[in-house]
Design an enzyme around this catalytic site. Sequence first.
Site, short mmCIF file in Angstrom:
data_model
loop_
_atom_site.label_atom_id
_atom_site.label_comp_id
_atom_site.label_asym_id
_atom_site.label_seq_id
_atom_site.Cartn_x
_atom_site.Cartn_y
_atom_site.Cartn_z
CE1 TYR A 1 -3.81 -2.37 5.90
CE2 TYR A 1 -3.03 0.18 5.49
CZ TYR A 1 -3.72 -1.40 4.83
OH TYR A 1 -3.40 -1.66 3.83
CE LYS B 1 -0.45 -4.44 3.47
NZ LYS B 1 -0.56 -5.93 2.41
CB THR C 1 -0.75 0.06 1.31
OG1 THR C 1 -1.15 1.11 1.49
CG2 THR C 1 0.04 -0.12 2.99
CG ASP C 2 -0.86 5.06 -0.99
OD1 ASP C 2 -1.83 4.17 -0.15
OD2 ASP C 2 -1.49 5.81 -1.74
CD GLU C 3 -2.98 2.97 4.74
OE1 GLU C 3 -2.50 3.64 6.04
OE2 GLU C 3 -3.88 3.84 4.66
P1 NAD Z 1 -10.27 -6.76 2.47
O1 NAD Z 1 -10.73 -6.22 3.37
O2 NAD Z 1 -11.54 -6.46 1.51
O3 NAD Z 1 -10.39 -8.03 2.21
C1 NAD Z 1 -9.31 -8.88 3.45
C2 NAD Z 1 -9.28 -10.24 2.55
O4 NAD Z 1 -8.29 -11.03 3.66
C3 NAD Z 1 -10.74 -10.89 3.31
O5 NAD Z 1 -10.99 -11.93 2.42
C4 NAD Z 1 -10.25 -12.29 4.14
O6 NAD Z 1 -11.58 -12.88 4.67
C5 NAD Z 1 -8.94 -12.53 4.31
N1 NAD Z 1 -7.93 -12.58 5.07
C6 NAD Z 1 -7.78 -11.70 6.37
N2 NAD Z 1 -7.13 -11.83 7.11
C7 NAD Z 1 -6.98 -13.43 6.67
C8 NAD Z 1 -5.71 -14.90 7.20
N3 NAD Z 1 -5.58 -14.55 7.89
N4 NAD Z 1 -5.81 -15.48 6.35
C9 NAD Z 1 -6.65 -15.83 4.77
N5 NAD Z 1 -7.45 -14.80 4.75
C10 NAD Z 1 -7.23 -13.64 5.81
O7 NAD Z 1 -9.12 -6.19 2.26
P2 NAD Z 1 -8.74 -5.49 0.42
O8 NAD Z 1 -9.63 -4.09 0.05
O9 NAD Z 1 -9.53 -6.32 -0.62
O10 NAD Z 1 -7.34 -5.42 0.35
C11 NAD Z 1 -6.22 -5.97 -0.04
C12 NAD Z 1 -5.15 -6.07 0.29
O11 NAD Z 1 -4.82 -4.67 -0.72
C13 NAD Z 1 -4.23 -6.13 1.51
O12 NAD Z 1 -3.20 -6.17 1.35
C14 NAD Z 1 -4.38 -4.52 1.37
O13 NAD Z 1 -3.66 -3.72 2.20
C15 NAD Z 1 -3.74 -3.79 0.47
N6 NAD Z 1 -4.80 -2.73 -0.23
C16 NAD Z 1 -5.68 -1.89 -0.01
C17 NAD Z 1 -5.93 -1.07 -0.79
C18 NAD Z 1 -7.89 -0.63 -0.90
O14 NAD Z 1 -7.52 0.82 -0.53
N7 NAD Z 1 -8.43 -1.27 -0.03
C19 NAD Z 1 -5.04 -0.47 -1.03
C20 NAD Z 1 -3.57 -0.34 -1.79
C21 NAD Z 1 -3.47 -1.74 -0.56
O1 DAU Z 2 -4.46 3.63 0.82
C1 DAU Z 2 -4.29 2.45 0.73
C2 DAU Z 2 -5.14 2.53 1.58
O2 DAU Z 2 -6.17 3.41 1.69
C3 DAU Z 2 -5.24 0.88 2.00
O3 DAU Z 2 -4.25 0.60 2.52
C4 DAU Z 2 -5.85 0.78 3.12
O4 DAU Z 2 -6.29 -0.86 2.82
C5 DAU Z 2 -7.75 0.63 2.89
O5 DAU Z 2 -8.57 0.60 3.83
C6 DAU Z 2 -7.32 2.86 2.19
O6 DAU Z 2 -6.80 3.59 4.25
P1 DAU Z 2 -7.64 5.08 4.08
O7 DAU Z 2 -7.29 5.03 5.91
O8 DAU Z 2 -7.00 5.87 2.95
O9 DAU Z 2 -8.63 4.69 3.83
P2 DAU Z 2 -10.18 5.07 4.36
O10 DAU Z 2 -11.63 4.54 3.28
O11 DAU Z 2 -10.41 4.26 5.91
O12 DAU Z 2 -10.54 6.04 4.25
C7 DAU Z 2 -10.21 7.31 3.15
C8 DAU Z 2 -10.38 8.91 3.78
O13 DAU Z 2 -11.28 9.40 4.43
C9 DAU Z 2 -9.11 8.79 5.16
O14 DAU Z 2 -8.17 10.10 5.49
C10 DAU Z 2 -9.41 9.31 6.04
C11 DAU Z 2 -11.66 9.73 6.14
N1 DAU Z 2 -12.61 9.30 6.85
C12 DAU Z 2 -13.22 7.44 6.17
C13 DAU Z 2 -14.05 6.70 7.24
C14 DAU Z 2 -14.61 4.99 7.76
C15 DAU Z 2 -13.61 10.00 6.88
O15 DAU Z 2 -13.76 10.86 6.74
N2 DAU Z 2 -14.83 8.94 7.57
C16 DAU Z 2 -14.87 8.02 7.47
O16 DAU Z 2 -16.33 7.15 7.71
#
Ligand code: NAD
Ligand code: DAU
Length: 350
Positions: free
Chosen positions: A148, A152, A123-125
Amino acid sequence: MKLLITGGAGFIGSSFIRHVLSLGKGYEAVNFDKLTYAGNLANLDAVAGDPNYSFVRGDICDPASVEAAMHGCDAVVHFAAESHVDRSIYEPSAAIETNVTGTFVLLQVARKLGIQRFVHISTDEVYGDMAPGAFATEDSPIQPSSPYSASKAASDLLVRSYVRTYGTPAVITRSSNNYGPYQFPEKFLPLLIMNVLDNKPLPIYGDGKQQRDWLHVEDNCRGILAALERGRDGEIYNIGGSDIEENLTMARRLLHLMGKPETLLSYVQDRPGHDRRYALRCEKMERELGWKPLISLEDGLRQTIDWYKSHSAWLAGVRGGDYLSYYKKYYEDRDSSLHAIAQPGHGGAN
Ligand code: NAD
Ligand code: DAU
């Protein structure tokens, strides 16, 4: 090529499985998922009958079940994680266990079985808060802010160490904020869309001026596939969208697109340690892998809103009792929940 896809029942993993199977390029997908609150097999209804798709329920922290599932696979695409920042702040241990120990277990088994390619989804985080005007390249320092993002970053460093020490053929992708269909409504955009549909207030953390780089999940999946097929061992690839927006602007765009008034905006107590800005440079993806995002934020938002409006059965399925207690704790009881974690001696719920 037979792929072990961890976390394939989640938002991005399920999109990736649907994508690779739709290409008809001879991929076989084994979805290995624990089915936590975030895992949902309904995300895979479209491929459930595909002979190239199979599902194994298991935990990436369990070496025996990981080895059994990885046996016979050519490559691993590792999505499984505890992915929500807010949950990691309230209860950090699940993120540390799954994201760090789980990645370690997968690397060990991949090494033992001689896996040909390991794609680690990061992730970019991990780059932390970017100053106004600054952008992270793949060489920028990692400075995570939340449990988190720290977990990562730790997993990225483990992957790097396995490349260097054991020659594990791994690549890392670091993407920005994904949005699109099938995203669990704890994340910002689906939570807001759902609240608009219900005429409920839209919770904006702090002043709402935090910036995120929005990437459609299908663009990310094309990038991840390019990294799987053509990425160079040991390399990191940033995958970002073309639009960096303030949260407040995103909320206003949604309200406008959905024909609802701005009086639904509701400022709530900020997330502790909240990063103000994420911003990526992604030229390496374009230069080396010929990738760039194709879906504009305007089109992607419209398509995503339409998807949530037309999938009420899916929404009803994810909005059960667990979700309601989550919503109560994180939103209706927000001030007291945040107050509790700020108290000295508060060790977190687990
Ligand atoms: P998500 O939370 O939607 O899905 C996570 C999945 O992992 C679920 O299906 C869950 O059941 C499974 N899981 C959790 N713990 C597990 C374990 N111990 N063993 C096996 N399976 C397990 O997540 P997402 O948003 O699809 O993110 C997927 C990946 O991408 C993650 O690694 C996250 O860090 C990364 N990522 C997400 C975002 C985003 O914006 N959502 C951005 C950048 C990177
Ligand atoms: O940048 C990549 C990341 O993006 C991934 O690695 C994470 O898995 C994914 O959850 C996401 O993280 P963020 O914290 O950026 O996403 P989130 O959707 O939780 O929040 C996006 C922005 O919105 C953040 O600045 C917090 C804000 N927010 C979020 C929620 C849930 C609000 O203002 N209100 C809310 O209720």
